[in-house]
Design a protein around this motif. Structure first.
Motif, PDB file in Angstrom:
ATOM      1  N   GLN A 101       6.096  -3.178 -13.088  1.00 27.26           N
ATOM      2  CA  GLN A 101       7.604  -3.048 -13.162  1.00 27.26           C
ATOM      3  C   GLN A 101       8.550  -1.837 -13.278  1.00 27.26           C
ATOM      4  O   GLN A 101       9.816  -1.833 -12.756  1.00 27.26           O
ATOM      5  N   LEU A 102       7.451  -0.756 -12.636  1.00 25.83           N
ATOM      6  CA  LEU A 102       8.296   0.521 -12.057  1.00 25.83           C
ATOM      7  C   LEU A 102       9.200   0.440 -10.907  1.00 25.83           C
ATOM      8  O   LEU A 102       9.497   0.873 -10.109  1.00 25.83           O
ATOM      9  N   TYR A 133      12.616  -0.516 -10.090  1.00 28.21           N
ATOM     10  CA  TYR A 133      12.904   0.472 -10.644  1.00 28.21           C
ATOM     11  C   TYR A 133      13.362   1.615  -9.536  1.00 28.21           C
ATOM     12  O   TYR A 133      14.195   2.044  -8.297  1.00 28.21           O
ATOM     13  N   ILE A 181       3.441   5.088  -9.030  1.00 31.93           N
ATOM     14  CA  ILE A 181       3.614   3.289  -9.049  1.00 31.93           C
ATOM     15  C   ILE A 181       2.327   2.408  -8.835  1.00 31.93           C
ATOM     16  O   ILE A 181       1.698   1.746  -9.429  1.00 31.93           O
ATOM     17  N   ASP A 185       0.684   2.186 -12.376  1.00 33.75           N
ATOM     18  CA  ASP A 185       2.043   1.477 -12.986  1.00 33.75           C
ATOM     19  C   ASP A 185       1.545  -0.643 -12.604  1.00 33.75           C
ATOM     20  O   ASP A 185       1.839  -1.176 -13.262  1.00 33.75           O
ATOM     21  N   THR A 186       0.522  -0.178 -11.716  1.00 34.91           N
ATOM     22  CA  THR A 186      -0.455  -1.371 -10.679  1.00 34.91           C
ATOM     23  C   THR A 186      -1.792  -1.779 -11.806  1.00 34.91           C
ATOM     24  O   THR A 186      -2.268  -1.290 -12.471  1.00 34.91           O
ATOM     25  N   LEU A 235      11.264   7.829 -14.345  1.00 28.56           N
ATOM     26  CA  LEU A 235      11.155   6.475 -14.493  1.00 28.56           C
ATOM     27  C   LEU A 235      10.917   6.435 -15.887  1.00 28.56           C
ATOM     28  O   LEU A 235      10.752   4.947 -16.215  1.00 28.56           O
ATOM     29  N   TYR A 282      13.686   3.846 -17.595  1.00 27.01           N
ATOM     30  CA  TYR A 282      13.994   2.693 -17.247  1.00 27.01           C
ATOM     31  C   TYR A 282      13.001   1.964 -18.037  1.00 27.01           C
ATOM     32  O   TYR A 282      12.836   0.759 -18.578  1.00 27.01           O
ATOM     33  N   ASN A 330      -1.439   2.365 -18.462  1.00 23.65           N
ATOM     34  CA  ASN A 330      -1.203   3.112 -17.644  1.00 23.65           C
ATOM     35  C   ASN A 330       0.261   3.407 -17.048  1.00 23.65           C
ATOM     36  O   ASN A 330       0.056   4.370 -16.096  1.00 23.65           O
ATOM     37  N   GLN A 331       0.535   2.570 -17.438  1.00 25.30           N
ATOM     38  CA  GLN A 331       2.606   3.072 -17.427  1.00 25.30           C
ATOM     39  C   GLN A 331       2.758   4.434 -18.306  1.00 25.30           C
ATOM     40  O   GLN A 331       3.150   5.415 -17.154  1.00 25.30           O
ATOM     41  N   ALA A 364       1.413   6.303 -15.071  1.00 24.40           N
ATOM     42  CA  ALA A 364       2.183   6.447 -14.317  1.00 24.40           C
ATOM     43  C   ALA A 364       3.628   7.706 -14.714  1.00 24.40           C
ATOM     44  O   ALA A 364       4.045   7.763 -14.044  1.00 24.40           O
TER      45      ALA A 364
END
Lengths: 393, 393
Positions: free
Chosen positions: A213-214, A217, A256, A259-260, B214, B217, B251-252, B255
Motif C-alpha cells: 500500500q505504501l 504513495y 517498500i 511492506d510487500t 511514509l 500516509y 511488516n508495515q 517498513a
C-alpha cells in the motif's frame, strides 16, 4: 556498423557499464512495455572495474540463433531474450546486407555477478551497433530486456524518466551530467558474505505492485520531489545533501520491500552493520561524508569523496577485518593507506565482524557503452562459436 | 480499595497482563499527552504465563517516595515515572485518609524482559486501586507512562482509539471482544538469540515521526481501514483473514522503521527466517494457518489456532533445533507431540538453524489486570521496603 558487411560474416563487440541508482526504480505501471511507476536516477560506473562485454556475429551461413552468457549456452526461447531478439529481427529485415542468423556471447567482469540485468542491455546495444540502429530508439528497446539497465546507455548521472505517454515512447534514459562533472566522487562496492538467495528483482517488484500500500504513495508523492532535489544537489556537487538523499531513498526502497506481502528482505545483518557503521562515521564528523545504497541484495555501494576515501576504507578494514589480503580483498582504483585515530575507533563503538565483507571494488563514474575496435577482443570466432579461451575462463 | 485504611499503612498488590498488537501503534501526534497518530488493536495475553506484579504501600510514616523495579531501586526523578506520580498525587490530595508517602515494588515474570512498558502500566493501575480511582479515567492516566500499555486495561481484544479531541480525553482503550470470544486462538512467543540492542521504542517512534515520509500516509490512510477490517475479522473469527492482516501490519510497521532516518532495524536474520518459515508453512497448506507479528525487537509472536498448534511447534523444533530441552525450551501451556510428514519438511525446504530460538512461551488470550487478595503475595513488607525473598529473586 558491421565490421565486414561485404563478406558473409558481420561481427561487433561492445562493452557496457554498470549503473547504481541513487533514486530507486521499483514497480512497473505497465509490465509488457516495462514502464516504471516513477522516475529513477543513477551513476554509471567506470568500465575499468566493472563491465559487460558482448560479441554478436551474424552470417547467412549460421544454422540457428544461439546465445552464450558467461560461457554457458542459454535457451533461446527465454521470454526476455525473445523480447530483445524480436526487436532485432525487425532491424534485420530492414538491413538486407545482414539478413542472416546471429550468435552472441556475453561475459561479465568480475565474473561472480549473477544479475542478468546487464547482459540484456549490452546484447541490445551490440545488436544496435551491428544493425546501425539510431540511439534514440535504443532506450526504449533496452527497456524491454531490463528496465533499469537502460540507464547504462549514458555515462555519468543518468535519469530514466517516467514519461507520460501510454505507449511509453517518452519513458527514456537521459544524461543529467557527464562522468567528468563531479571528479571527486568515488564509489566502493562492499561485497558481503553471501547467504541464501532472495527473491529476484523482477518478481519482487511485481509482488510489491500487487501488495504494498505504501508503494503507490512513494511513486506518486515522494519520488517526484526527490528527483528534483537529487538533480539539484548533483548539479551543486553538494555531497552531504546527495549522500543523505541517497541513503533515504535506499532505505525507502527496502521499506517498500518489507511492506510487500509476503515481505522481501534484501538486507541482512551484515548490511545492517554497514549501515550502522556509515551513520556512526558520519556522526563522528558531524556531517555526511559517506553514503550507502543497496539494490536487490545485501551488498553495499558506498558513495564518498576522494578526500575521505582512504580513511573510510581503513575504517571498513578495521571493523570488518578481511580474511584475505591485498588485491584479493581490495580491487580496482587504489587508495592511500590511512591511520585511524583511537578516538574515531572508540566513538564508532562497534564490535568488529571478521570476514563480514568478502571484498571491495573501488571505482568512480565512467562513460556509457563502447564499441571495441580490436578484433582480438571478439568473444566469438569466425564460425560464430565462442573462442576456446573464453569458454575456459 | 486500600487493604487497611483505618491504620497508618495501606497496601495493595495487582497483576497486569502483556498485550501484543495486531494493528501497531507507531508515532505520537502529541508527545506530551501521549496521543497516537493512529488507532491500534491488540490481544491481551493470559497472566498464567506472562504478567507484571506491583505492590504499592502508602503510609504517613514513610519518609520519601521510593520505587523498585525487578528488585532494583529506580530514580524517582525519571520523567515518565514523574508523569505517573504527579497524577497519583492529585488522587492523594482527594483522599484524606491516604495522605501519606508511597513505596512501590514491581516485578515481571518471566524476569528477562527488559521492556519497561508494562511496569508503568501496572504501577498506575495499582495506584488507582489504592486510591479508589474510577476506571474510566485510568486509560488516559495509563497512557502517560506508556501509550500501548493502556491496552492492557482489558482482557481479550482491545483497541486504543485514536480519538478526536485536542486534549486526548477520548483517546482511550476499549474492549472489542472478551478473552473468551475466540477460545481456539493460541499464542507462541519465540524468543530468539539476542544480538545487539536496538533503538528503544520511545525514541524510535519519535525519529520516525520526524523523518519517515511514509508514516503519515500509513497513519492517515492505511490504518483506519485496517482497524475496521481487523475488528470485523475478529468478530467473524476468520483466522486466515486475521492472520494475513496481522502479518501485513507487522511488516508495515517495520517498513516504517526502515524508512526512518537513520533507519531502525528491529528484525534480524533470525526474525527473517521465522517469517520465511511461517510463509512456507502456510503455502504448503494453501491457507494462512499461522501468523507472525514483531514489536520493537527480534522476537516473534505467533498466532495460530489450537488445531494447528502442535504441528507448528514441531515445525519450529525441527527447523530451529533447540540447545536445551523440556521446559527450558518450551514454557507455558503444553502442546501434544506431533509427527511431521517428510513431504512437509521437504516442501518447507529450509536449512535448520540450531539454537536460533532460545525458548518458546505458549499462551492464549487472558483477562485484564487483577487485584491479588492473598497478603502473602505482597512484594513489600509492612516497613514499605521490598521483602527479602523478592530482592533475592
Amino acid at each position: 556498423m558491421p565490421e565486414n558487411d561485404k563478406q558473409s560474416l558481420s561481427m561487433v563487440t561492445c562493452t557496457a557499464p554498470v549503473n547504481i541508482a541513487v533514486i530507486k526504480y521499483w514497480g512497473k505501471r505497465d509490465e509488457d512495455l516495462i514502464l516504471p511507476m516513477n522516475s529513477s536516477l543513477s551513476l554509471t560506473l567506470h568500465q575499468d572495474q566493472l563491465k559487460t562485454t558482448t560479441t554478436v556475429a551474424c552470417s547467412r551461413n549460421f544454422q540457428q540463433d544461439r546465445i552464450w552468457l558467461n560461457g554457458k549456452e542459454e535457451d533461446i526461447s527465454n521470454p526476455r531474450l525473445q523480447s530483445c531478439l524480436q526487436e532485432s529481427i525487425l532491424w534485420r529485415l530492414n538491413d538486407f546486407d545482414c539478413n542472416g542468423t546471429c550468435t552472441s556471447m556475453t561475459s561479465c567482469s568480475p565474473n561472480d555477478d549473477d544479475d542478468d540485468v546487464k547482459i540484456w542491455f549490452v546484447l541490445v546495444y551490440t545488436l544496435s551497433q551491428l544493425f546501425g540502429v539510431e540511439s534514440e530508439q535504443l532506450s526504449a528497446v533496452a527497456r524491454q530486456g531490463s528496465g533499469s539497465a537502460c540507464r547504462s546507455l549514458y555515462g555519468g548521472f543518468v535519469q530514466w524518466k517516467l514519461g507520460e505517454q501510454l505507449d511509453g515512447k517518452d519513458s527514456l534514459a537521459e544524461q543529467v551530467e557527464s562522468e567528468s562533472y563531479w571528479p571527486e566522487l568515488r564509489v566502493l562496492t562492499l561485497v558481503v558474505s553471501a547467504e541464501q538467495k532472495s527473491v529476484g528483482s523482477t518478481s519482487g517488484m511485481h509482488t510489491s505492485v500487487e501488495t504494498s500500500q505504501l508503494l503507490k504513495y512513494r511513486a506518486d508523492v515522494v519520488v517526484p520531489s526527490r528527483m528534483e532535489e537529487m538533480i539539484r544537489v548533483i548539479r551543486e556537487r553538494d555531497f552531504p545533501a546527495f549522500g543523505e538523499l541517497t541513503m533515504k531513498d535506499s532505505n525507502q526502497f527496502h521499506a517498500i520491500c518489507l511492506d510487500t506481502y509476503p515481505p522481501i528482505f534484501y538486507l541482512n545483518n551484515m548490511s545492517h552493520r554497514i549501515i550502522s557503521l556509515v551513520h556512526r562515521y558520519n556522526q563522528y564528523y558531524g556531517e555526511t561524508r559517506v553514503a550507502y545504497t543497496f539494490d536487490a541484495g545485501p551488498n553495499a555501494v558506498i558513495y564518498t569523496l576522494q578526500d575521505h576515501l582512504s580513511e573510510f576504507v581503513q575504517v571498513v578494514r578495521h571493523f570488518f577485518p578481511p580474511e584475505v589480503s591485498g588485491e584479493e580483498f581490495f580491487k580496482g582504483l587504489p587508495v592511500c593507506s590511512a591511520d585511524l585515530s583511537e578516538e574515531l575507533k572508540k566513538d564508532i563503538n562497534m564490535e568488529p565482524t571478521p570476514k563480514g565483507i568478502r571484498y571491495i571494488i573501488s571505482t568512480k563514474a565512467g562513460p556509457g557503452p563502447c564499441v571495441v575496435k580490436d578484433p582480438n577482443h571478439h568473444l566469438l570466432g569466425a564460425d560464430g562459436l565462442p573462442k576456446k579461451s573464453v569458454i575456459s575462463d
